[in-house]
Design a protein around this motif. Structure first.
Motif, PDB file in Angstrom:
ATOM      1  N   ARG A 222       0.826  -1.216   0.000  1.00  0.00           N
ATOM      2  CA  ARG A 222       0.000   0.000   0.000  1.00  0.00           C
ATOM      3  C   ARG A 222       0.854   1.257   0.000  1.00  0.00           C
ATOM      4  O   ARG A 222       0.475   2.271  -0.587  1.00  0.00           O
ATOM      5  N   SER A 223       2.021   1.209   0.613  1.00  0.00           N
ATOM      6  CA  SER A 223       2.888   2.403   0.635  1.00  0.00           C
ATOM      7  C   SER A 223       3.464   2.705  -0.745  1.00  0.00           C
ATOM      8  O   SER A 223       3.936   3.819  -0.983  1.00  0.00           O
ATOM      9  N   ALA A 224       3.394   1.742  -1.656  1.00  0.00           N
ATOM     10  CA  ALA A 224       3.837   1.975  -3.036  1.00  0.00           C
ATOM     11  C   ALA A 224       2.739   2.623  -3.871  1.00  0.00           C
ATOM     12  O   ALA A 224       2.889   2.802  -5.076  1.00  0.00           O
ATOM     13  N   GLY A 225       1.612   2.957  -3.217  1.00  0.00           N
ATOM     14  CA  GLY A 225       0.533   3.654  -3.907  1.00  0.00           C
ATOM     15  C   GLY A 225      -0.642   2.779  -4.302  1.00  0.00           C
ATOM     16  O   GLY A 225      -1.548   3.241  -5.004  1.00  0.00           O
ATOM     17  N   PHE A 226      -0.651   1.530  -3.857  1.00  0.00           N
ATOM     18  CA  PHE A 226      -1.751   0.635  -4.190  1.00  0.00           C
ATOM     19  C   PHE A 226      -2.828   0.706  -3.114  1.00  0.00           C
ATOM     20  O   PHE A 226      -2.577   1.101  -1.981  1.00  0.00           O
ATOM     21  N   THR A 227      -4.034   0.325  -3.477  1.00  0.00           N
ATOM     22  CA  THR A 227      -5.193   0.441  -2.589  1.00  0.00           C
ATOM     23  C   THR A 227      -5.513  -0.892  -1.916  1.00  0.00           C
ATOM     24  O   THR A 227      -5.018  -1.950  -2.325  1.00  0.00           O
ATOM     25  N   GLY A 228      -6.396  -0.808  -0.933  1.00  0.00           N
ATOM     26  CA  GLY A 228      -6.889  -2.022  -0.290  1.00  0.00           C
ATOM     27  C   GLY A 228      -7.620  -2.917  -1.275  1.00  0.00           C
ATOM     28  O   GLY A 228      -7.515  -4.148  -1.208  1.00  0.00           O
ATOM     29  N   GLU A 229      -8.367  -2.319  -2.198  1.00  0.00           N
ATOM     30  CA  GLU A 229      -9.049  -3.098  -3.224  1.00  0.00           C
ATOM     31  C   GLU A 229      -8.044  -3.867  -4.074  1.00  0.00           C
ATOM     32  O   GLU A 229      -8.271  -5.023  -4.432  1.00  0.00           O
ATOM     33  N   GLN A 230      -6.928  -3.229  -4.371  1.00  0.00           N
ATOM     34  CA  GLN A 230      -5.926  -3.875  -5.211  1.00  0.00           C
ATOM     35  C   GLN A 230      -5.228  -5.042  -4.507  1.00  0.00           C
ATOM     36  O   GLN A 230      -4.757  -5.959  -5.171  1.00  0.00           O
ATOM     37  N   VAL A 231      -5.193  -5.028  -3.189  1.00  0.00           N
ATOM     38  CA  VAL A 231      -4.694  -6.185  -2.448  1.00  0.00           C
ATOM     39  C   VAL A 231      -5.483  -7.421  -2.888  1.00  0.00           C
ATOM     40  O   VAL A 231      -4.915  -8.477  -3.179  1.00  0.00           O
ATOM     41  N   PHE A 232      -6.790  -7.272  -2.965  1.00  0.00           N
ATOM     42  CA  PHE A 232      -7.644  -8.393  -3.346  1.00  0.00           C
ATOM     43  C   PHE A 232      -7.601  -8.678  -4.843  1.00  0.00           C
ATOM     44  O   PHE A 232      -7.775  -9.818  -5.254  1.00  0.00           O
ATOM     45  N   GLU A 233      -7.347  -7.659  -5.636  1.00  0.00           N
ATOM     46  CA  GLU A 233      -7.181  -7.900  -7.078  1.00  0.00           C
ATOM     47  C   GLU A 233      -5.933  -8.730  -7.366  1.00  0.00           C
ATOM     48  O   GLU A 233      -5.911  -9.508  -8.319  1.00  0.00           O
ATOM     49  N   VAL A 234      -4.906  -8.584  -6.543  1.00  0.00           N
ATOM     50  CA  VAL A 234      -3.721  -9.424  -6.704  1.00  0.00           C
ATOM     51  C   VAL A 234      -4.105 -10.888  -6.479  1.00  0.00           C
ATOM     52  O   VAL A 234      -3.619 -11.774  -7.181  1.00  0.00           O
ATOM     53  N   ILE A 235      -4.986 -11.139  -5.546  1.00  0.00           N
ATOM     54  CA  ILE A 235      -5.463 -12.515  -5.312  1.00  0.00           C
ATOM     55  C   ILE A 235      -6.142 -13.047  -6.572  1.00  0.00           C
ATOM     56  O   ILE A 235      -5.967 -14.213  -6.939  1.00  0.00           O
ATOM     57  N   THR A 236      -6.890 -12.200  -7.257  1.00  0.00           N
ATOM     58  CA  THR A 236      -7.518 -12.608  -8.516  1.00  0.00           C
ATOM     59  C   THR A 236      -6.456 -13.010  -9.532  1.00  0.00           C
ATOM     60  O   THR A 236      -6.574 -14.042 -10.202  1.00  0.00           O
ATOM     61  N   ALA A 237      -5.394 -12.218  -9.644  1.00  0.00           N
ATOM     62  CA  ALA A 237      -4.308 -12.543 -10.576  1.00  0.00           C
ATOM     63  C   ALA A 237      -3.649 -13.871 -10.213  1.00  0.00           C
ATOM     64  O   ALA A 237      -3.329 -14.677 -11.084  1.00  0.00           O
ATOM     65  N   VAL A 238      -3.458 -14.114  -8.927  1.00  0.00           N
ATOM     66  CA  VAL A 238      -2.863 -15.378  -8.478  1.00  0.00           C
ATOM     67  C   VAL A 238      -3.776 -16.547  -8.854  1.00  0.00           C
ATOM     68  O   VAL A 238      -3.313 -17.588  -9.335  1.00  0.00           O
ATOM     69  N   ALA A 239      -5.089 -16.373  -8.690  1.00  0.00           N
ATOM     70  CA  ALA A 239      -6.038 -17.441  -9.030  1.00  0.00           C
ATOM     71  C   ALA A 239      -6.076 -17.706 -10.526  1.00  0.00           C
ATOM     72  O   ALA A 239      -6.061 -18.867 -10.966  1.00  0.00           O
ATOM     73  N   ILE A 240      -6.116 -16.654 -11.317  1.00  0.00           N
ATOM     74  CA  ILE A 240      -6.115 -16.799 -12.778  1.00  0.00           C
ATOM     75  C   ILE A 240      -4.839 -17.518 -13.216  1.00  0.00           C
ATOM     76  O   ILE A 240      -4.868 -18.433 -14.030  1.00  0.00           O
ATOM     77  N   SER A 241      -3.722 -17.077 -12.653  1.00  0.00           N
ATOM     78  CA  SER A 241      -2.444 -17.691 -13.000  1.00  0.00           C
ATOM     79  C   SER A 241      -2.382 -19.149 -12.573  1.00  0.00           C
ATOM     80  O   SER A 241      -1.812 -19.973 -13.286  1.00  0.00           O
ATOM     81  N   ALA A 242      -2.955 -19.466 -11.435  1.00  0.00           N
ATOM     82  CA  ALA A 242      -2.956 -20.874 -11.001  1.00  0.00           C
ATOM     83  C   ALA A 242      -3.666 -21.735 -12.039  1.00  0.00           C
ATOM     84  O   ALA A 242      -3.187 -22.824 -12.387  1.00  0.00           O
ATOM     85  N   MET A 243      -4.772 -21.241 -12.570  1.00  0.00           N
ATOM     86  CA  MET A 243      -5.502 -22.027 -13.575  1.00  0.00           C
ATOM     87  C   MET A 243      -4.652 -22.247 -14.824  1.00  0.00           C
ATOM     88  O   MET A 243      -4.523 -23.371 -15.309  1.00  0.00           O
ATOM     89  N   THR A 244      -4.078 -21.178 -15.358  1.00  0.00           N
ATOM     90  CA  THR A 244      -3.293 -21.326 -16.596  1.00  0.00           C
ATOM     91  C   THR A 244      -1.959 -22.009 -16.337  1.00  0.00           C
ATOM     92  O   THR A 244      -1.557 -22.890 -17.098  1.00  0.00           O
ATOM     93  N   ASN A 245      -1.277 -21.615 -15.280  1.00  0.00           N
ATOM     94  CA  ASN A 245       0.053 -22.165 -15.012  1.00  0.00           C
ATOM     95  C   ASN A 245      -0.002 -23.648 -14.685  1.00  0.00           C
ATOM     96  O   ASN A 245       0.808 -24.432 -15.193  1.00  0.00           O
ATOM     97  N   HIS A 246      -0.951 -24.057 -13.867  1.00  0.00           N
ATOM     98  CA  HIS A 246      -1.054 -25.480 -13.522  1.00  0.00           C
ATOM     99  C   HIS A 246      -1.467 -26.304 -14.739  1.00  0.00           C
ATOM    100  O   HIS A 246      -0.982 -27.415 -14.932  1.00  0.00           O
ATOM    101  N   THR A 247      -2.346 -25.740 -15.561  1.00  0.00           N
ATOM    102  CA  THR A 247      -2.740 -26.438 -16.793  1.00  0.00           C
ATOM    103  C   THR A 247      -1.524 -26.631 -17.695  1.00  0.00           C
ATOM    104  O   THR A 247      -1.270 -27.736 -18.190  1.00  0.00           O
TER     105      THR A 247
END
Length: 189
Positions: free
Chosen positions: A139-164
């Motif tokens: 957050r000190s790098a300028g990111f928001t609390g909402e973006q904390v959770f958006e990173v989780i979305t990126a991790v989930a999307i990546s898990a689907m493609t990367n594991h496949t």
């Protein structure tokens, strides 16, 4: 190589033809991971919905999204996804030095991109058990609390493609092959 079928819109089940057509329209080809996910309409449908929200409704810019996805691919040691997101990162304006650092498993010199990289690494390494200090650094790098959770979305999307892709090990597409990568390239491997 893979023993799993890499589908196109012409060979896939009716329920996944539209997502594959949309991906082909966006990239000029059906990415191998998506063609593989089409073996399971549940998997491809889940990925396509999540990716659509991440890309269309998220607050990260195209370059930031690619830094997240490339960072995940390296952390997951997914050769196909690292090559694919290297291409996409460069096309979406990520500085080549940032791309190269991430591919090596090193902290990028750009502080904002470094914060995205570091927080992504922390989420994956700790399976989401990140401390308040890591959230505060992000957050000190300028990111928001909402973006904390958006990173989780990126991790989930990546898990689907990367594991496949890790499971099936598809060949790289011609447009992606100049960006080939192996886990040994990364200092974190």
């Amino acid at each position: 190589m893979t023993s799993y079928r890499i589908h196109t819109a012409a060979t896939a089940d009716e329920s996944v033809k539209e997502p594959l057509k949309a991906l082909e329209s966006a990239f000029g080809f059906v990415p191998a991971a998506a063609g593989l996910m089409a073996n399971s309409p549940v998997l491809l449908g889940s990925f396509f919905a999540a990716f659509g929200h991440f890309r269309g409704g998220g607050t990260f810019g195209p370059d930031e999204r690619q830094v997240l996805l490339l960072s995940n691919a390296v952390a997951n040691r997914c050769e196909w996804a690292v090559a694919f997101h290297t291409l996409e990162s460069l096309e979406d304006g990520v500085e080549p030095a940032v791309v190269e650092a991430i591919r090596r498993g090193e902290r990028p010199g750009d502080e904002r991109m470094a914060a995205l990289w570091a927080f992504t690494q922390a989420l994956i390494e700790t399976r989401g058990h990140v401390g308040d200090d890591r959230v505060a650094a992000f957050r000190s790098a300028g990111f928001t609390g909402e973006q904390v959770f958006e990173v989780i979305t990126a991790v989930a999307i990546s898990a689907m493609t990367n594991h496949t892709a890790n499971l099936a090990r598809p060949a790289l597409e011609d447009t992606v092959s100049p960006h080939a990568w192996t886990a040994e390239y990364s200092t974190g491997a």
